[in-house]
Write a protein that holds these residues in place. Structure first.
Motif, PDB file in Angstrom:
ATOM      1  N   SER A  40      43.292  41.319  30.668  1.00  0.00           N
ATOM      2  CA  SER A  40      42.867  42.831  29.358  1.00  0.00           C
ATOM      3  C   SER A  40      41.385  43.196  29.971  1.00  0.00           C
ATOM      4  O   SER A  40      40.854  44.720  30.331  1.00  0.00           O
ATOM      5  CB  SER A  40      42.932  42.893  28.449  1.00  0.00           C
ATOM      6  N   PRO A  41      40.111  42.314  29.696  1.00  0.00           N
ATOM      7  CA  PRO A  41      38.760  43.316  29.710  1.00  0.00           C
ATOM      8  C   PRO A  41      38.607  43.679  31.530  1.00  0.00           C
ATOM      9  O   PRO A  41      37.894  44.314  31.415  1.00  0.00           O
ATOM     10  CB  PRO A  41      38.144  42.513  29.661  1.00  0.00           C
ATOM     11  N   ILE A  42      39.529  42.994  32.109  1.00  0.00           N
ATOM     12  CA  ILE A  42      39.108  42.916  33.779  1.00  0.00           C
ATOM     13  C   ILE A  42      39.637  44.423  33.919  1.00  0.00           C
ATOM     14  O   ILE A  42      40.637  45.061  34.031  1.00  0.00           O
ATOM     15  CB  ILE A  42      39.567  42.397  34.823  1.00  0.00           C
ATOM     16  N   PRO A  43      38.296  45.320  35.108  1.00  0.00           N
ATOM     17  CA  PRO A  43      38.453  46.515  35.372  1.00  0.00           C
ATOM     18  C   PRO A  43      39.189  46.327  36.218  1.00  0.00           C
ATOM     19  O   PRO A  43      40.028  46.378  36.663  1.00  0.00           O
ATOM     20  CB  PRO A  43      36.903  46.721  35.831  1.00  0.00           C
ATOM     21  N   GLU A  44      40.045  47.434  36.215  1.00  0.00           N
ATOM     22  CA  GLU A  44      41.338  47.941  36.769  1.00  0.00           C
ATOM     23  C   GLU A  44      40.747  48.261  38.465  1.00  0.00           C
ATOM     24  O   GLU A  44      41.423  47.640  39.504  1.00  0.00           O
ATOM     25  CB  GLU A  44      41.940  49.507  36.649  1.00  0.00           C
ATOM     26  N   HIS A  45      39.307  48.737  39.321  1.00  0.00           N
ATOM     27  CA  HIS A  45      39.456  48.490  40.469  1.00  0.00           C
ATOM     28  C   HIS A  45      38.929  46.768  40.624  1.00  0.00           C
ATOM     29  O   HIS A  45      39.193  46.760  41.383  1.00  0.00           O
ATOM     30  CB  HIS A  45      37.645  49.493  41.163  1.00  0.00           C
ATOM     31  N   ALA A  46      38.588  45.922  39.878  1.00  0.00           N
ATOM     32  CA  ALA A  46      38.390  44.477  39.869  1.00  0.00           C
ATOM     33  C   ALA A  46      39.893  43.821  40.637  1.00  0.00           C
ATOM     34  O   ALA A  46      39.554  43.588  41.786  1.00  0.00           O
ATOM     35  CB  ALA A  46      37.175  44.092  39.323  1.00  0.00           C
ATOM     36  N   LYS A  47      40.814  44.346  39.672  1.00  0.00           N
ATOM     37  CA  LYS A  47      42.239  43.824  39.336  1.00  0.00           C
ATOM     38  C   LYS A  47      43.172  44.416  40.659  1.00  0.00           C
ATOM     39  O   LYS A  47      43.469  43.359  41.680  1.00  0.00           O
ATOM     40  CB  LYS A  47      42.636  44.851  39.000  1.00  0.00           C
TER      41      LYS A  47
END
Length: 77
Positions: A40-47
């Motif tokens: 959940s704390p991982i930014p969407e662009h990183a995912k």
């Protein structure tokens, strides 16, 4: 036969491989690929980067980890 026509050697792609490729930790990569609460704390662009790298590197999850004791009887008394 030219080099371009030779088959590539099969290389095992692991979470660590993807993590090193992206400069992330294996835990971050694992959380993103498994879409766990830890992601959940991982930014969407990183995912998205992680998912794209996994696809690009042809990552296939290992459902039976090397240390798995599945089907092994205990020898302890």
């Amino acid at each position: 036969m030219t080099t371009a026509h030779k088959k590539k050697a099969h290389v095992k792609v692991t979470l660590k491989t993807i993590a090193e490729h992206l400069g992330l930790t294996p835990g971050t990569v694992s959380a993103a690929l498994n879409n766990s609460k830890a992601a959940s704390p991982i930014p969407e662009h990183a995912k998205r980067r992680i998912l794209e790298a996994a696809q690009e590197l042809n990552y296939r999850p290992n459902f039976l980890p090397a240390r798995s004791s599945f089907g092994v009887l205990s020898q302890s008394v």
